[in-house]
Design a protein around this motif. Sequence first.
Motif, short mmCIF file in Angstrom:
data_model
loop_
_atom_site.label_atom_id
_atom_site.label_comp_id
_atom_site.label_asym_id
_atom_site.label_seq_id
_atom_site.Cartn_x
_atom_site.Cartn_y
_atom_site.Cartn_z
N VAL A 1 55.35 40.51 26.88
CA VAL A 1 56.29 39.73 26.07
C VAL A 1 57.74 40.09 26.45
N THR A 2 58.02 41.38 26.60
CA THR A 2 59.38 41.80 26.95
C THR A 2 59.80 41.23 28.30
N GLU A 3 58.87 41.21 29.24
CA GLU A 3 59.17 40.69 30.57
C GLU A 3 59.51 39.20 30.50
N VAL A 4 58.80 38.46 29.69
CA VAL A 4 59.07 37.02 29.53
C VAL A 4 60.46 36.82 28.93
N LEU A 5 60.82 37.63 27.94
CA LEU A 5 62.15 37.50 27.34
C LEU A 5 63.24 37.84 28.35
N GLN A 6 63.01 38.86 29.18
CA GLN A 6 63.99 39.22 30.20
C GLN A 6 64.15 38.10 31.22
N LEU A 7 63.04 37.48 31.60
CA LEU A 7 63.11 36.35 32.54
C LEU A 7 63.83 35.16 31.90
N ASP A 14 71.97 33.60 34.21
CA ASP A 14 72.30 33.71 35.63
C ASP A 14 71.99 32.45 36.45
N ILE A 15 70.84 31.86 36.21
CA ILE A 15 70.41 30.75 37.06
C ILE A 15 70.98 29.41 36.60
N LEU A 16 70.81 29.09 35.32
CA LEU A 16 71.26 27.78 34.83
C LEU A 16 72.77 27.56 34.97
N PRO A 17 73.62 28.56 34.70
CA PRO A 17 75.06 28.32 34.90
C PRO A 17 75.40 27.94 36.34
N GLU A 18 74.67 28.48 37.30
CA GLU A 18 74.89 28.13 38.70
C GLU A 18 74.59 26.65 38.96
N LEU A 19 73.77 26.06 38.09
CA LEU A 19 73.39 24.66 38.22
C LEU A 19 74.20 23.75 37.30
N GLY A 20 75.12 24.34 36.53
CA GLY A 20 75.94 23.55 35.61
C GLY A 20 75.21 23.19 34.33
N VAL A 21 74.28 24.06 33.90
CA VAL A 21 73.50 23.80 32.70
C VAL A 21 73.74 24.91 31.68
N ARG A 22 74.02 24.52 30.45
CA ARG A 22 74.21 25.48 29.37
C ARG A 22 73.13 25.23 28.31
N LEU A 23 72.51 26.31 27.85
CA LEU A 23 71.59 26.23 26.73
C LEU A 23 72.31 26.78 25.52
N GLU A 24 72.26 26.04 24.43
CA GLU A 24 72.89 26.49 23.18
C GLU A 24 71.81 26.62 22.12
N ASP A 25 71.68 27.82 21.60
CA ASP A 25 70.73 28.08 20.53
C ASP A 25 71.46 28.06 19.20
N HIS A 26 70.88 27.37 18.24
CA HIS A 26 71.42 27.32 16.89
C HIS A 26 70.29 27.67 15.93
#
Length: 75
Positions: A1-7, A14-26
């Motif tokens: 479970v911890t490994e999945v959260l780290q990924l 790290d990965i999505l910002p390089e692609l111009g994607v932002r995830l917003e959690d509310h």
Amino acid sequence: VTEVLQLSDALRDDILPELGVRLEDHEGLPTVVKLVDKDTLLKEREEKKKIEEEKKRKKEEAARKKQQLEVSNLI
């Protein structure tokens, strides 16, 4: 479970910002996916890292001062 959260964190931070994607959690709402200018996201990421590094430095400095005070009180 911890490994999945780290990924998941690595993907979001790290990965999505390089692609111009932002995830917003509310809290209590679904995650929002936004397309944002890549340079803007990378700049935000760098600013966030600087703030985190400064907090860490201040915390370490406070711990050193506390330790020095404790040692001086023992003398």
